[in-house]
Design a protein around this motif. Structure first.
Motif, PDB file in Angstrom:
ATOM      1  N   SER A 185      20.153 -77.698  61.948  1.00 50.04           N
ATOM      2  CA  SER A 185      20.973 -76.876  62.842  1.00 50.04           C
ATOM      3  C   SER A 185      20.134 -76.108  63.858  1.00 50.04           C
ATOM      4  CB  SER A 185      21.814 -75.890  62.023  1.00 50.04           C
ATOM      5  OG  SER A 185      20.995 -74.889  61.431  1.00 50.04           O
ATOM      6  N   LYS A 186      18.858 -75.920  63.558  1.00 51.84           N
ATOM      7  CA  LYS A 186      17.981 -75.151  64.444  1.00 51.84           C
ATOM      8  C   LYS A 186      17.225 -76.023  65.443  1.00 51.84           C
ATOM      9  CE  LYS A 186      17.267 -71.463  61.041  1.00 51.84           C
ATOM     10  NZ  LYS A 186      16.286 -70.755  60.181  1.00 51.84           N
ATOM     11  N   LEU A 187      17.365 -77.336  65.336  1.00 48.12           N
ATOM     12  CA  LEU A 187      16.661 -78.236  66.251  1.00 48.12           C
ATOM     13  C   LEU A 187      17.488 -78.450  67.514  1.00 48.12           C
ATOM     14  CD1 LEU A 187      15.286 -80.972  63.811  1.00 48.12           C
ATOM     15  CD2 LEU A 187      14.136 -78.911  64.642  1.00 48.12           C
ATOM     16  N   SER A 188      16.851 -78.308  68.644  1.00 45.81           N
ATOM     17  CA  SER A 188      17.541 -78.513  69.916  1.00 45.81           C
ATOM     18  C   SER A 188      17.743 -80.000  70.180  1.00 45.81           C
ATOM     19  CB  SER A 188      16.727 -77.910  71.059  1.00 45.81           C
ATOM     20  OG  SER A 188      15.521 -78.643  71.244  1.00 45.81           O
ATOM     21  N   SER A 189      18.631 -80.291  71.105  1.00 40.90           N
ATOM     22  CA  SER A 189      18.843 -81.677  71.511  1.00 40.90           C
ATOM     23  C   SER A 189      17.562 -82.274  72.080  1.00 40.90           C
ATOM     24  CB  SER A 189      19.965 -81.745  72.552  1.00 40.90           C
ATOM     25  OG  SER A 189      20.098 -83.056  73.068  1.00 40.90           O
ATOM     26  N   TRP A 190      16.800 -81.456  72.799  1.00 40.59           N
ATOM     27  CA  TRP A 190      15.544 -81.950  73.367  1.00 40.59           C
ATOM     28  C   TRP A 190      14.561 -82.328  72.271  1.00 40.59           C
ATOM     29  CZ3 TRP A 190      15.417 -83.641  78.043  1.00 40.59           C
ATOM     30  CH2 TRP A 190      16.236 -83.073  79.018  1.00 40.59           C
ATOM     31  N   LYS A 191      14.510 -81.526  71.220  1.00 41.17           N
ATOM     32  CA  LYS A 191      13.609 -81.841  70.108  1.00 41.17           C
ATOM     33  C   LYS A 191      14.035 -83.142  69.436  1.00 41.17           C
ATOM     34  CE  LYS A 191      10.343 -81.259  67.064  1.00 41.17           C
ATOM     35  NZ  LYS A 191       8.911 -81.381  67.441  1.00 41.17           N
ATOM     36  N   ARG A 193      15.541 -85.613  70.756  1.00 39.98           N
ATOM     37  CA  ARG A 193      15.290 -86.762  71.639  1.00 39.98           C
ATOM     38  C   ARG A 193      13.796 -87.043  71.814  1.00 39.98           C
ATOM     39  NH1 ARG A 193      20.074 -88.246  73.881  1.00 39.98           N
ATOM     40  NH2 ARG A 193      21.694 -86.632  74.006  1.00 39.98           N
ATOM     41  N   GLU A 194      12.984 -86.197  71.246  1.00 36.22           N
ATOM     42  CA  GLU A 194      11.532 -86.321  71.382  1.00 36.22           C
ATOM     43  C   GLU A 194      11.030 -87.630  70.779  1.00 36.22           C
ATOM     44  OE1 GLU A 194       9.083 -82.574  70.817  1.00 36.22           O
ATOM     45  OE2 GLU A 194       8.516 -83.724  69.038  1.00 36.22           O
ATOM     46  N   THR A 218      15.180 -91.482  77.161  1.00 33.52           N
ATOM     47  CA  THR A 218      15.713 -90.127  77.306  1.00 33.52           C
ATOM     48  C   THR A 218      16.703 -90.014  78.462  1.00 33.52           C
ATOM     49  OG1 THR A 218      13.631 -89.235  76.435  1.00 33.52           O
ATOM     50  CG2 THR A 218      15.116 -87.703  77.542  1.00 33.52           C
TER      51      THR A 218
END
Length: 234
Positions: A185-191, A193-194, A218
């Motif tokens: 829940s704390k991971l961003s969408s950017w993370k 997609r990394e 991406t």
């Protein structure tokens, strides 16, 4: 049962794809433990996937890189665009217990993972196989993801509890799933997609891989609004 394929063939590409694998594995083992089943042999060879979403024309069992008719090489589609389901397989060593057996004990049996700390001691001492399952699952992630890629420092505290030498101090699968959901829940969408960054790669290789990943994964997936966590339909 679908024709299964090794979970990492082709390799996972993003943090989100790996987290979806972890989620399915954690919830699968949680389900088994809720029904009083200890798997007793969770290892790399026993984690498989239904590759139909990324290989819609299937593959030849003896030559997985070839089409079923052996006439062409296969080009897998992306897991992010076409989510897959994973399976924990091989129940040859598994044991089901009654609900009354809250602390079952068994003489250790070696499966594919021979690094279980309590098995390195006196192998005649009965051990709780549910505690061993927790170690197997944690060590699978530690060995094939955390030691292979640089992206998973956020998983270190949870995995450390799962692979403790003292089996009685390891969390239950309910605890693992709860902790994992909080981490996710704390991971961003950017993370999510990394790109998965292999520890063996140098700066030049990483630059080229990053360029390819951003250009062909991406950006297209952002434009088409593909979820960063590729969860298959039930």
């Amino acid at each position: 049962m679908p024709l299964l394929r090794e979970y990492d063939d082709p390799k996972l590409a993003t943090v989100g794809e790996a987290m979806e694998l972890f989620r399915q594995m954690f919830e699968g083992l949680q389900f088994m433990h809720e029904h009083h089943v200890a798997h007793r042999d969770i290892s790399k060879l026993n984690v498989m996937m239904d590759s139909q979403p990324i290989l819609p024309d299937s593959f030849h069992p003896q030559s997985p890189e070839m089409s079923r008719d052996m006439k062409r090489w296969l080009t897998p589609r992306s897991r992010t665009a076409h989510p897959v389901k994973y399976y924990i397989t091989d129940f040859g060593l598994s044991t089901r217990y009654s609900a009354e057996e809250t602390n079952p004990l068994e003489i250790p049996i070696f499966g594919g993972d021979r690094t279980v700390p309590e098995f390195q001691q006196d192998r005649t001492i009965p051990r709780n196989p549910f505690h061993t399952d927790i170690y197997y699952m944690g060590n699978f992630i530690r060995q094939y993801f955390m030691q292979e890629y640089t992206n998973f420092t956020f998983m270190e505290p949870l995995i450390a509890t799962m692979v403790q030498d003292d089996p009685s101090k390891r969390p239950t699968m309910d605890d693992v799933v709860t902790s994992f959901k909080e981490i996710l829940s704390k991971l961003s969408s950017w993370k999510l997609r990394e790109r998965l960054v292999e520890r063996k790669d140098n700066v030049a290789v990483n630059f080229l891989k990053d360029l390819h990943h951003i250009s062909f994964r991406t950006v297209p997936f952002l434009l088409t609004r593909r979820p960063a966590l590729p969860t298959p339909k039930a």
